[in-house]
Design a protein around this motif. Structure first.
Motif, short mmCIF file in Angstrom:
data_model
loop_
_atom_site.label_atom_id
_atom_site.label_comp_id
_atom_site.label_asym_id
_atom_site.label_seq_id
_atom_site.Cartn_x
_atom_site.Cartn_y
_atom_site.Cartn_z
N VAL A 25 0.46 -6.26 -3.47
CA VAL A 25 0.76 -5.02 -2.77
C VAL A 25 0.67 -3.84 -3.73
O VAL A 25 0.13 -2.78 -3.41
N SER A 59 -4.88 -10.35 5.03
CA SER A 59 -3.78 -10.63 5.97
C SER A 59 -2.48 -10.01 5.45
O SER A 59 -1.62 -9.64 6.24
N VAL A 60 -2.34 -9.89 4.14
CA VAL A 60 -1.18 -9.18 3.60
C VAL A 60 -1.35 -7.67 3.80
O VAL A 60 -0.45 -6.98 4.27
N PHE A 63 -0.58 -6.40 7.17
CA PHE A 63 0.82 -6.56 7.58
C PHE A 63 1.58 -5.24 7.38
O PHE A 63 2.52 -4.95 8.10
N TYR A 64 1.17 -4.46 6.42
CA TYR A 64 1.91 -3.26 6.04
C TYR A 64 1.41 -2.02 6.76
O TYR A 64 0.23 -1.84 6.96
N ASN A 65 2.37 -1.17 7.14
CA ASN A 65 2.02 0.07 7.84
C ASN A 65 1.33 1.07 6.92
O ASN A 65 0.64 1.95 7.40
N LEU A 66 1.53 0.92 5.63
CA LEU A 66 1.08 1.99 4.73
C LEU A 66 -0.05 1.59 3.81
O LEU A 66 -0.33 2.25 2.82
N ILE A 67 -0.68 0.46 4.10
CA ILE A 67 -1.94 0.15 3.43
C ILE A 67 -3.03 0.51 4.44
O ILE A 67 -3.08 -0.05 5.53
N ALA B 168 5.40 -1.47 0.95
CA ALA B 168 4.38 -0.68 1.63
C ALA B 168 4.71 -0.49 3.10
O ALA B 168 3.83 -0.35 3.95
N GLY B 169 6.02 -0.49 3.42
CA GLY B 169 6.42 -0.07 4.75
C GLY B 169 6.36 -1.16 5.80
O GLY B 169 5.37 -1.29 6.50
N ARG B 170 7.42 -1.93 5.94
CA ARG B 170 7.56 -2.87 7.03
C ARG B 170 9.03 -3.30 7.06
O ARG B 170 9.55 -3.78 6.05
N LYS B 186 3.04 -12.32 -0.17
CA LYS B 186 2.65 -12.88 1.11
C LYS B 186 3.10 -11.97 2.25
O LYS B 186 3.86 -11.03 2.02
N ARG B 187 2.67 -12.28 3.47
CA ARG B 187 3.20 -11.55 4.62
C ARG B 187 4.70 -11.78 4.68
O ARG B 187 5.16 -12.89 4.40
#
Ligand SMILES: Cc1cc2nc3c(=O)[nH]c(=O)nc-3n(C[C@H](O)[C@H](O)[C@H](O)COP(=O)(O)O)c2cc1C
Ligand code: SF4
Ligand code: FES
Lengths: 159, 422
Positions: A25, A59-60, A63-67, B168-170, B186-187
């Motif tokens: 990340v 897939s990672v 998952f994130y709103n800010l990538i 990163a925002g979740r 990972k997720r």
């Protein structure tokens, strides 16, 4: 292509963890910081650096709103749409921003200056409504304040 | 009144650097502990202080630490993680300390890590807290320079490496096992429990995840003792609490007060009551995923047991106020949309149920309400209730809905056309 500098920063992050994947990340954010978004090309290079498959990394990333996996404007506006801001006038600010910029949520202005995105609670609910532009936080928003803030970002940079 | 968490914060919002923190007694607890106390001694002191988690679930901190395997045969490395993801809507408390006094967190983390003999730690920080990231980074460098972090801390033989991880925002990253997956790259789906993280957490090693506010209590407890800490509280559990109010009140904000201060005192004395022209209707006492309380509950004490007895949860302790000019159904829709958006999609009741719930609420507001909608909403609150989903996101999402249906039922009923047959 990632620059040598970016590679060095990613390797330095990876050194803080027992497995290189744990830095993924941070790596995505390093690249995004420099290029505003993460292209397929860059994604593959990061994956190779961290010993991951591009699919696993994607897939990672998604998952994130800010990538951001699609290009965004010069300045990303993150408008808080969570409960306290909603009570304090989020919908009015949203309407004003949409009209002022001529875009819907999720879109980028024609001149490429701004991308407007909704965002969950920014952790400043006592000074709602709130938004971020790039790395800067703005609070207690009203329409006039929004205009002033956007005008600042419209000025030619580096001047 | 003693304010161990915020008493030293600067009114102008600037940060306490290492020298300023040391001047007000900072790192004295660490020096004392490394010289005089064994990990077991520290554990006893923290347990006796009756410190409970400030991140939402309220688990007793000392008890949680006692599950970590100790001794020469314990797996290594062990980890300590500060949960600084703070994404519960309506919550803005950890930000205060992270921005204003990062060394209070760092000292608390070194002491906590020492207690469980962890050698590696992470501060897991949400993306949006840019100023906090900058200040924590500088504070970490100062602490390394002074020998409070790294190898052989203050010549004690104990070593601890601490690193800042920004997310990163979740929202799911704040759930303790989701956080561990996120830290592994990972997720952030949650993990099955057992095994509990205290035994098998980050990279399969013993790990403690603790909220920022919780950790910030540890140095003051060890400096002043468990008895002092118990004396700060107006409840059976120890300490002060960061409380706050947002919504249409005169002076929204956050304040450190004795644990067990009443809702009325926070709302009326601190937030100065409702704004001109607005009437109080209710509040969520501890963030988006807690049950509404109403007028009848204003004298409830904001501590774990009292709020629970009133039918809600202390949660994060930060209140969101509902006024008479804000639509209850609109507010609940806003909350359910948030939860639907942030659901990780792992289990069906949550993945399908939350968007469905949001659609029913939206239908009500857009004049498409149908007879049976309230029963359908109630069915969702049961299907996503405790025990039916893999993590606490979905049950949390149902708390404001089920209590709104109970206390503000007429607001929902108004939106449903009478059936023609009736
Ligand atoms: C969906 C979800 C999100 C959460 N987010 C946070 C958070 O942002 N910060 C936090 O400290 N705890 C959060 N929690 C609670 C953590 O799972 C965990 O209970 C807590 O970090 C433990 O620390 P504590 O005992 O010090 O409170 C969340 C829980 C859930 C279910
Ligand atoms: S309850 Fe929701 S957020 Fe939690 S695991 Fe299931 S789908 Fe994911
Ligand atoms: S709800 Fe907007 S900052 Fe918290």
């Amino acid at each position: 292509m990632l620059t040598e500098d970016e590679r060095r920063m990613i390797r330095a992050e990876a050194a803080h963890y027992d497995h290189p994947q744990a830095a993924c990340v941070e790596a995505l954010k390093i690249v995004q910081e420099h290029h505003r978004w993460v292209s397929d090309e860059h994604l593959k290079e990061i994956a190779a650096l961290l010993d991951m498959s591009p699919e696993a990394l994607d897939s990672v990333a998604t998952f994130y709103n800010l990538i951001f996996r699609k290009p965004v404007g010069e300045n990303v506006i993150l408008l808080c749409d969570s409960v306290s801001c909603w009570i304090m006038g989020y919908e009015g600010i949203r309407a004003h921003l949409k009209e002022h910029l001529g875009v819907e949520l999720g879109e980028t202005t024609a001149d490429g200056k701004f991308t407007l995105l909704p965002m969950a609670c920014l952790g400043t609910c006592d000074r709602a409504p709130a938004m971020m532009v790039g790395n800067e936080l703005y609070r207690n928003l009203d329409n006039g304040k929004v205009d002033e803030i956007l005008a600042r970002y419209r000025q030619p940079s580096g001047a | 009144m003693d304010k161990p968490l915020t008493g030293d914060l600067r009114p102008d919002g600037t940060v306490l650097d290492l020298a300023a923190y040391e001047k007000v007694g900072g790192y004295e607890a660490l020096r004392k502990v490394l010289k005089e106390m064994s990990p077991a001694d520290v554990l006893k002191e923290v347990t006796d202080s009756r410190l409970r988690g400030r991140g939402g679930a309220g688990f007793p901190t000392g008890q949680k630490w006692s599950f970590v395997p100790m001794g020469d045969n314990a797996p290594t490395p062990k980890y300590l993680v500060a949960n600084a993801d703070e994404m519960e809507p309506g919550t803005f408390k950890d930000r205060l300390i992270l921005e204003g006094n990062p060394h209070l967190l760092i000292e608390g983390m070194i002491l906590s890590a020492y207690t469980i003999q962890a050698t590696q730690g992470y501060v897991f920080l949400r993306w949006a807290y840019k100023l906090a990231a900058e200040r924590i980074t500088r504070a970490l460098a100062e602490a390394y320079d002074r020998g409070y972090l790294g190898r052989n801390i203050l010549g004690s033989g104990y070593s601890f490496e601490l690193h800042l991880h920004t997310s990163a925002g979740r929202y799911m990253c704040g759930e303790e096992t989701g956080l561990l997956n996120a830290l592994e790259g990972k997720r952030a789906n949650p993990r099955a429990k057992p095994p509990f993280p205290q035994v098998s957490g980050l990279f399969g090693k013993p790990t403690i995840v603790q909220n920022v506010e919780t950790l910030c209590n540890v140095a003051p407890i060890l400096r002043n003792g468990a008895q002092w800490y118990l004396g700060l509280s107006r409840s059976e559990d120890g300490g002060t609490k960061l409380y706050g109010v947002s919504g249409k009140v005169r002076r929204p904000g956050a304040w450190e007060l004795p644990l067990g201060t009443t809702i009325r005192e926070i709302l009326e004395r601190r937030a100065r009551g409702m704004r001109e022209g607005y009437q109080f209707r209710g509040l969520l006492p501890g963030g988006a995923s807690t049950d509404f309380l109403v007028e009848d509950h204003l004298d409830v004490k904001m501590d774990y047991g009292s709020v629970q007895a009133a039918g809600s949860r202390l949660g994060t302790g930060l209140m969101i106020v509902l006024d008479d000019r804000t639509s209850v159904v609109g507010m609940v829709l806003n909350l359910e949309r948030f939860f639907a958006q942030e659901s990780c999609g792992w289990c069906t009741p949550c993945r399908d149920g939350l968007p469905w719930t949001a659609r029913i609420l939206q239908g009500l507001l857009e004049g498409r309400g149908r007879p049976g909608d309230l029963e359908r909403l109630e069915m969702q609150t049961r299907m996503m209730g405790p025990g039916n989903t893999f993590c606490a996101l979905a049950p949390g999402a149902m708390e404001p809905l089920q209590s709104a249906l109970k206390y503000f039922r007429e607001d929902f009923e108004k939106l449903i056309p009478r059936s023609d047959a009736a």
